[in-house]
Design a protein around this motif. Structure first.
Motif, short mmCIF file in Angstrom:
data_model
loop_
_atom_site.label_atom_id
_atom_site.label_comp_id
_atom_site.label_asym_id
_atom_site.label_seq_id
_atom_site.Cartn_x
_atom_site.Cartn_y
_atom_site.Cartn_z
N PHE A 1 0.85 -1.19 0.00
CA PHE A 1 0.00 0.00 0.00
C PHE A 1 0.88 1.24 0.00
CE2 PHE A 1 -3.41 2.83 1.24
CZ PHE A 1 -4.56 2.17 0.84
N THR A 2 0.56 2.22 -0.84
CA THR A 2 1.43 3.39 -1.00
C THR A 2 0.66 4.70 -0.86
OG1 THR A 2 1.09 3.39 -3.40
CG2 THR A 2 2.98 2.14 -2.56
N ASN A 3 1.40 5.80 -0.73
CA ASN A 3 0.83 7.14 -0.79
C ASN A 3 0.46 7.46 -2.23
OD1 ASN A 3 0.99 7.98 1.95
ND2 ASN A 3 3.19 8.19 1.76
N PRO A 4 -0.40 8.47 -2.47
CA PRO A 4 -0.99 9.39 -1.50
C PRO A 4 -2.13 8.72 -0.72
CG PRO A 4 -1.82 9.87 -3.69
CD PRO A 4 -0.78 8.82 -3.85
N ALA A 5 -2.08 8.88 0.59
CA ALA A 5 -3.07 8.21 1.42
C ALA A 5 -3.26 8.95 2.73
CB ALA A 5 -2.66 6.77 1.69
N ILE A 6 -4.44 8.79 3.28
CA ILE A 6 -4.78 9.26 4.62
C ILE A 6 -4.86 8.03 5.53
CG2 ILE A 6 -6.65 10.20 6.06
CD1 ILE A 6 -5.14 12.35 4.56
N THR A 7 -4.28 8.14 6.72
CA THR A 7 -4.40 7.10 7.75
C THR A 7 -5.34 7.64 8.82
OG1 THR A 7 -2.15 6.32 7.33
CG2 THR A 7 -3.16 5.70 9.44
N LEU A 8 -6.49 7.02 8.96
CA LEU A 8 -7.48 7.46 9.95
C LEU A 8 -7.51 6.46 11.11
CD1 LEU A 8 -9.57 9.85 10.06
CD2 LEU A 8 -11.31 8.11 9.62
N VAL A 9 -7.33 6.99 12.32
CA VAL A 9 -7.26 6.16 13.52
C VAL A 9 -8.40 6.54 14.45
CG1 VAL A 9 -5.84 5.49 15.50
CG2 VAL A 9 -4.73 6.06 13.32
N GLY A 10 -9.19 5.56 14.89
CA GLY A 10 -10.26 5.85 15.84
C GLY A 10 -11.42 4.89 15.72
N ASP A 11 -12.22 4.79 16.78
CA ASP A 11 -13.37 3.90 16.78
C ASP A 11 -14.40 4.28 15.73
OD1 ASP A 11 -12.32 2.43 18.88
OD2 ASP A 11 -13.32 3.62 20.43
N ILE A 12 -14.36 5.52 15.29
CA ILE A 12 -15.34 6.00 14.30
C ILE A 12 -15.24 5.27 12.97
CG2 ILE A 12 -14.01 7.85 13.17
CD1 ILE A 12 -16.50 9.66 13.79
N VAL A 13 -14.10 4.60 12.73
CA VAL A 13 -13.91 3.83 11.49
C VAL A 13 -15.00 2.76 11.34
CG1 VAL A 13 -12.35 2.20 10.33
CG2 VAL A 13 -11.42 4.27 11.38
N SER A 14 -15.57 2.30 12.45
CA SER A 14 -16.59 1.25 12.40
C SER A 14 -17.85 1.68 11.66
CB SER A 14 -16.96 0.81 13.82
OG SER A 14 -17.53 1.89 14.55
N LEU A 15 -18.06 3.00 11.50
CA LEU A 15 -19.24 3.49 10.78
C LEU A 15 -19.21 3.16 9.29
CD1 LEU A 15 -19.78 7.01 12.40
CD2 LEU A 15 -21.28 5.03 12.59
N ARG A 16 -18.04 2.84 8.79
CA ARG A 16 -17.90 2.56 7.36
C ARG A 16 -18.84 1.44 6.90
NH1 ARG A 16 -14.86 2.25 2.71
NH2 ARG A 16 -14.23 0.18 2.03
N LYS A 17 -19.04 0.42 7.73
CA LYS A 17 -19.89 -0.71 7.33
C LYS A 17 -21.30 -0.24 6.99
CE LYS A 17 -17.47 -4.22 10.10
NZ LYS A 17 -16.41 -3.34 10.59
N LYS A 18 -21.77 0.80 7.65
CA LYS A 18 -23.13 1.28 7.45
C LYS A 18 -23.22 2.41 6.43
CE LYS A 18 -25.59 1.65 11.16
NZ LYS A 18 -26.14 2.15 12.45
N LEU A 19 -22.19 3.25 6.39
CA LEU A 19 -22.28 4.51 5.62
C LEU A 19 -21.46 4.54 4.34
CD1 LEU A 19 -22.08 7.06 8.60
CD2 LEU A 19 -24.10 5.92 7.64
N ASN A 20 -20.87 3.44 3.95
CA ASN A 20 -20.04 3.42 2.75
C ASN A 20 -20.90 3.65 1.51
OD1 ASN A 20 -18.05 3.05 0.87
ND2 ASN A 20 -17.91 0.84 1.12
N TRP A 21 -20.87 4.87 0.95
CA TRP A 21 -21.76 5.25 -0.14
C TRP A 21 -21.06 5.38 -1.49
CZ3 TRP A 21 -20.80 9.85 -2.77
CH2 TRP A 21 -19.86 10.69 -2.18
N PHE A 22 -19.87 5.97 -1.49
CA PHE A 22 -19.20 6.27 -2.76
C PHE A 22 -18.82 5.00 -3.52
CE2 PHE A 22 -15.06 7.54 -4.89
CZ PHE A 22 -15.67 8.19 -5.95
N GLU A 23 -18.33 4.02 -2.80
CA GLU A 23 -17.86 2.79 -3.44
C GLU A 23 -19.01 1.92 -3.95
OE1 GLU A 23 -15.06 0.93 -0.75
OE2 GLU A 23 -14.10 2.85 -0.39
N LYS A 24 -20.26 2.34 -3.65
CA LYS A 24 -21.43 1.62 -4.15
C LYS A 24 -21.99 2.23 -5.43
CE LYS A 24 -22.77 -0.08 0.42
NZ LYS A 24 -23.78 -0.04 1.50
N LYS A 25 -21.37 3.30 -5.89
CA LYS A 25 -21.84 3.90 -7.15
C LYS A 25 -21.63 2.89 -8.29
CE LYS A 25 -21.76 8.83 -6.35
NZ LYS A 25 -22.48 9.70 -7.25
N PRO A 26 -22.52 2.88 -9.28
CA PRO A 26 -22.49 1.82 -10.31
C PRO A 26 -21.19 1.74 -11.11
CG PRO A 26 -24.07 3.56 -10.89
CD PRO A 26 -23.68 3.78 -9.46
#
Length: 486
Positions: A226-251
């Motif tokens: 895995f390489t840059n450019p990238a953001i590393t996000l740390v925190g319990d809030i990451v768990s929301l992705r399972k419910k709110l992942n919207w962009f990657e569901k675009k057709p």
């Protein structure tokens, strides 16, 4: 000489629609643009045709222009009286060195505006389905540089404050320092099982994510390179992705499309493809210059029985010339035809009942209207050149760099003219790798386009019966099995 003015503009994280209105207005009036690697180059399409484009991008292993040189160049261009845009990825005030560039301008008594942008530490998580604050998961958020100017590039931070006092942390460009980041956060009190997500090329269709915890994310990133450019996000809030992942569901998410272009207008097809989640590289970038009016053709405009327009631009240019020459449109007795659905639509919008070229009779006195790229498919027809079209060579190195960084998996050929262009201007000139024709899925918009493709040895994977944007999107969004290539 009048002094110019600088605009230090945040280009946003990558999605071209995320630039601010003020930032776009600055681009549209710029005479010089100094742009970075992480500023989406599609934004440069909105610059004036004569705007000077200067690449200032930096890669991890080399600098095209060092910061001191960028500062000097910025000052030099403004002193020449130019309107200069410094276009920077994300927000210029968040690890964008805008303070150094603004200081250089201020020290020379030069005027400047700073135009904020959307920073990737907030937007990339949102496009991955993660808001950076949430009442149930955390009320504090920090943006942190993951490297500094020290010899080893490892930042000296208040690790204790970050680990115990901040709920969610966004590290910028931190992939190489992941082991160092994880070790220090755990050492100073952050639980080893704290969720972590890496987001590469956030807000682009090529967005990639990798999830883990502080205890294993470094090993996971190394395993998949895995390489840059990238953001590393740390925190319990990451768990929301399972419910709110919207962009990657675009057709069309994940589609990286090379779209062959023959016109200078903004592409409605490209806009719709991006709206559906795709990345679109439009090739080539055209520009137009005016040509002297052929008054001999204008003088006998009433004699033509059919007029064929090769593009929407030719429709507007033809009508503009008639007005400039004080020719009443009622003198035109011909039936109107268009080479494409876009041309017919442009005629319809002007109040003319037009038909597609395929419905045009082969007898009768024909006038073909278009730019200098008019072909000789109708040798007995007269031609009316409305403008001279040429490729904007300033964009050649931009295309090479974009195609090198992207992973193009789809090629769209809208017309036979587009096929000729992509081969002769792209592949033969080695701007587009020939290998792409084998590894990418080639979609032809219509049978005539497919026939033209085959003459160049390109066999389309899909030929659309209806050459319109709805058919293209339905085709690309269909759950057909992926092509396999040897």
């Amino acid at each position: 000489m009048e002094k110019g003015r600088a605009f230090l503009v945040g280009a946003g994280p990558g999605d071209v629609q995320l630039i601010t209105v003020k930032g776009m207005e600055a681009i549209k009036k710029a005479q010089v643009i100094l742009y970075d690697r992480l500023a989406n180059p599609k934004l440069l399409d909105y610059a004036p045709a004569d705007c000077e484009l200067i690449y200032c991008g930096k890669l991890p292993d080399r600098h095209v222009l060092r910061q001191e040189m960028i500062n000097d160049l910025l000052v030099e261009k403004v002193l020449e009286g130019k309107i200069v845009v410094r276009l920077k990825g994300g927000d210029p005030g968040v690890f964008g060195r805008v303070g150094e560039e603004a200081a250089a301008l201020a020290e020379n008594g030069l005027s400047f505006d700073i135009v904020p942008g959307i920073t990737s530490g907030i937007s990339a998580p949102l496009y991955a389905g993660i808001p950076v604050t949430h009442r149930e998961f955390g009320e504090s958020f920090a943006v942190v540089t993951a490297h500094d100017k020290s010899e080893n590039g490892q930042p000296k931070l208040d690790w204790k404050g970050l680990a115990t006092g901040i709920d969610t942390i966004a590290f910028y460009m931190g992939i190489s320092n992941l082991p160092y980041i994880s070790k220090n956060l755990i050492k100073h009190g952050k639980p080893a099982d704290t969720p972590v997500i890496l987001i590469q090329w956030g807000t682009f269709s090529r967005q990639q994510t990798l999830e883990g915890t502080l205890s294993n994310i470094a090993a996971k990133a190394k395993e998949v390179n895995f390489t840059n450019p990238a953001i590393t996000l740390v925190g319990d809030i990451v768990s929301l992705r399972k419910k709110l992942n919207w962009f990657e569901k675009k057709p069309l998410f994940g589609k990286q499309i090379l779209l062959a272009r023959t016109g200078t207008d903004e592409s409605e097809l490209a806009k719709e493809l991006m709206e559906q989640g795709a990345d679109v590289i439009e090739f080539p970038k055209w520009k137009k210059v005016t040509v002297p009016v052929d008054r001999a053709v204008i003088s006998r405009i009433s004699a033509y029985e059919e007029i064929l327009f090769t593009s929407p631009e030719s429709v507007r240019e033809f009508l503009r010339i008639l007005i400039a020459e004080r020719i009443d449109i009622r003198r035109v007795k011909a039936n109107f035809y268009g080479c494409s659905t876009k041309s017919v639509k442009s005629l319809n919008e002007k109040g003319f009942m037009a038909k597609l070229e395929g419905e045009m009779p082969l007898s009768g006195k024909l006038l073909v209207v278009g730019d200098s790229d008019i072909t000789s498919e109708y040798p007995h027809a007269e031609k009316f050149i409305t403008s001279k079209k040429m490729i904007d060579e300033q964009f050649t190195p931009i295309f090479k760099r974009v195609i090198e960084e992207a992973s193009v998996n789809t090629i769209i050929l809208p017309s036979s003219r587009a096929v000729k262009t992509i081969v002769e201007e792209g592949i033969i000139k080695e701007i587009i790798p020939q290998q792409l024709l084998k590894t990418a899925r080639v979609v032809s918009m219509g049978v005539r386009t497919a026939n033209a493709s085959e003459k160049y040895g390109i066999i389309p994977d899909k030929v659309l019966e209806a050459p319109d944007k709805t058919s293209v999107i339905n085709c690309l969004a269909s759950k057909e099995p992926e092509l396999s290539f040897v």
